[in-house]
Design a protein around this motif. Structure first.
Motif: not given
Length: 615
Positions: A487-493, A505-516, A523-525
């Motif tokens: 899922f697209w998500f804000q990289r630096d929340i 575009d640089e703000e976004l990452s594709e992350l799994t639900i587990d990572e979110i 890399t992601f809190v």
């Protein structure tokens, strides 16, 4: 549930004569309400949930579970306590779409204390117990998104045959008595929706392609007395449905929050919007429609298609006629417009709105972002107009505003203060399937409530372009999306890199639900680590912290794949049933055994730790 009226509702032919009046005066009513409430400050944080329950009747001799069409009989009885003592009841009951549905909410909203989380689950359980006092031995109230065989023969009690060629609630699969029989709003809305569309509804859900499913899969709709109209809209390898009830008759969990003021409510509306698809995947609980296993896990897609009242011209399929414009989406679906200045930079959808109404709003000094949102709502027509609403006073009433607002079912809803009540600016979080147990539903409601506190306390930034939110939503309802999709998500929340000049575009990452949910190393809190950090800084008693931790554990383990979603568990029960033939058909006996097992779980007579935690 929206506007309830006992006054006679106009037909579509009658209603469309008043379309310009409704739009103009509905916006005027909003403007007057906005003027009275725009400077309202320092409201207390309050919140509450809405649970939609299903009434089921078991035929234990024939092994059939049916929808029990008695909500219109139960509601007057259930409402007696509230009528006698409005401020002294534990729960409040309201009508819903179906004659088999009841909506229950807490008697009083929860407040800003985290200790309130301890009473949510008990209140939810008490709602079911209250209704059970009035049920017969073969009748139950359940938390079930949709009865597996709704729309199949012999799936309701009392039984009424569908009337596909009638001028009223015409459907191949469900009869008119499945729609609420006490309040005519939903029945007329459904009929007017189809009349406005000038075409049958077309809900097509991909079938689960098990080993013995025909290739291609396609039902012969002539067996349901189709005259060819539905056949033209049914797709190969899809389960076809043709009635509003297959979406709006699904049961869900909704949570509403009151902000301190209008600006805080707008911030919550924006910041929660990107989290909608994440919660759809986490709470998926509906893999079966009309007796078939589908290749989706949630009710979201059926809800979107079940209220698509756009004409062929509005969908871009033929030239536009008078009073028509291209409209991008159904009345239900993803949020289409952020409401804050910060969110506005992510407003990248082509939002259609009424230019005259927009100018009316701007002339009264409504800011441009909110004006576009309201003018966009009012490109829709009223589907449940009545004569009393036409007589409403623009200075003091909001009937015409609510008639449009209340029949536009986005996954988030921005709610102005009601006229003549002490309630403030609110946002409603709407996408979650209802869960099997009180524990899961309480965990879901409290999780979202806690997220609002974390967003505001840490000034989080979850914003992503709305086209990405929409893309995420279409990923979220797929089978096993929680484990298979990114899922697209804000990289630096946490805004730790706000000094850097980054493109969107640089703000976004594709992350799994587990990572979110749980975080990604360095890399992601992660949302739950932020929630725990918030709780560490609060003066939380040990009992409250223990309750909250149990709820967080549920989502931590679902996100990591250690626990199933309800949808995955339901799917497993079907595919492992001794009578299942690997043909994606959920027979009466399979449905009966499944629904019985769910009921036993809800009554704590069976435990299934692979789905939820037991404490």
């Amino acid at each position: 549930m929206g506007v309830v009226t006992t006054d006679e509702i106009f037909t579509w032919e009658e209603s469309k004569k008043h379309r310009d009046y409704v739009r103009w005066h509905g916006v005027l009513q909003f403007i007057n309400l906005w003027k009275k409430s725009k400077d309202r400050k320092n409201d207390e944080f309050k919140w509450g949930d809405e649970l939609e329950f299903t009434l089921v009747k078991f035929d234990d001799e024939k092994k059939i579970a049916k929808l029990n069409l008695i909500s219109h009989k139960l509601l007057p009885i259930l409402n007696e306590k509230e009528t006698a003592n409005p401020n002294g009841v534990d729960c409040i009951w309201r009508p819903e779409f179906g004659s088999y549905q009841l909506e229950g909410i807490p008697g009083q909203p929860y407040g800003g204390l985290l200790s309130d989380f301890k009473i949510v689950e008990k209140n939810m359980r008490n709602r079911r117990l209250e209704v059970m006092e009035y049920l017969k031995s073969d009748e139950v109230i359940m938390m079930l998104t949709m009865l597996p065989r709704m729309g199949c023969p012999n799936s309701t009690d009392p039984l009424e045959q569908p009337s596909p060629n009638s001028n009223d609630y015409a459907s191949l699969f469900v009869a008119g008595n499945t729609v609420n029989q006490q309040f005519l709003r939903w029945r007329r809305t459904s009929v007017n929706l189809r009349a406005r569309r000038n075409e049958v509804l077309a809900i097509n859900l991909p079938i689960f392609k098990d080993k013995n499913v025909p290739e291609p899969f396609r039902e012969d709709l002539r067996a349901f007395n189709d005259d060819g109209k539905c056949e033209a809209h049914a797709k190969d390898d899809h389960v076809y449905m043709d009635a509003t009830g297959f979406g709006m008759g699904c049961c869900c969990l909704q949570v509403t929050f009151q902000g301190r003021d209008m600006q805080e409510a707008r911030v919550l509306y924006d910041q929660l919007t990107p989290f909608v698809p994440i919660m759809v995947a986490l709470t998926a609980a509906c893999p079966i429609f009309r007796g078939y296993l589908t290749d989706i896990d949630s009710r979201v897609l059926s809800c979107i298609d079940s209220v698509d009242d756009r004409t062929l011209g509005e969908r871009g399929l033929e030239p536009l006629k008078d009073n028509e414009m291209l409209i991008r989406t159904s009345r239900n679906g993803s949020t289409e417009w952020y409401l804050t200045e910060e969110g506005n930079q992510y407003n990248d959808v082509n939002l259609e709105y009424d230019e005259k109404l927009y100018q009316l709003l701007r002339d009264h000094e409504v800011d441009r972002i909110l004006a576009q949102h309201i003018a966009h709502l009012f490109v829709r027509d009223s589907l449940c107009l009545n004569s009393m609403a036409l007589q409403s006073n623009d200075e003091t009433d909001t009937d015409l505003f609510e008639i449009i607002q209340g029949t536009t079912w986005r996954t988030m809803r921005f709610k102005p203060p009601p006229a003549n009540l002490s309630i403030g600016w609110r946002v409603e979080f709407r996408p979650c399937d209802i869960q099997i147990t009180d524990f899961e539903n309480a965990a879901t409601a409290c999780f979202i409530a806690l997220l609002t506190r974390v967003i505001l306390s840490f000034n989080l930034n979850l914003l992503i372009p709305l086209t990405k939110v929409e893309e995420n939503l279409h990923r979220s309802y797929k089978r096993d999306a929680i484990n298979k999709e990114k899922f697209w998500f804000q990289r630096d929340i946490t805004r730790s890199e706000t000094e850097k000049k980054l493109s969107i575009d640089e703000e976004l990452s594709e992350l799994t639900i587990d990572e979110i949910i749980n975080g990604k190393t360095e890399t992601f809190v992660g949302i739950i680590p932020l929630m725990n950090s918030y709780l560490d800084n609060m003066n939380v008693d040990s009992e409250t912290r223990c309750t909250i931790q149990q709820y967080l554990d549920l989502f931590q383990k679902r996100a990591s794949g250690k626990l199933m979603t309800d949808a995955a568990w339901i799917r497993k029960q079907v595919t492992s049933h001794p009578q299942y033939k690997k043909d994606s058909i959920v027979s009466d006996r399979i449905s009966y055994d499944l629904v019985k097992k769910i009921y036993e779980i809800q009554m704590n007579t069976k435990q299934h730790p692979e789905t939820f935690l037991s404490y």
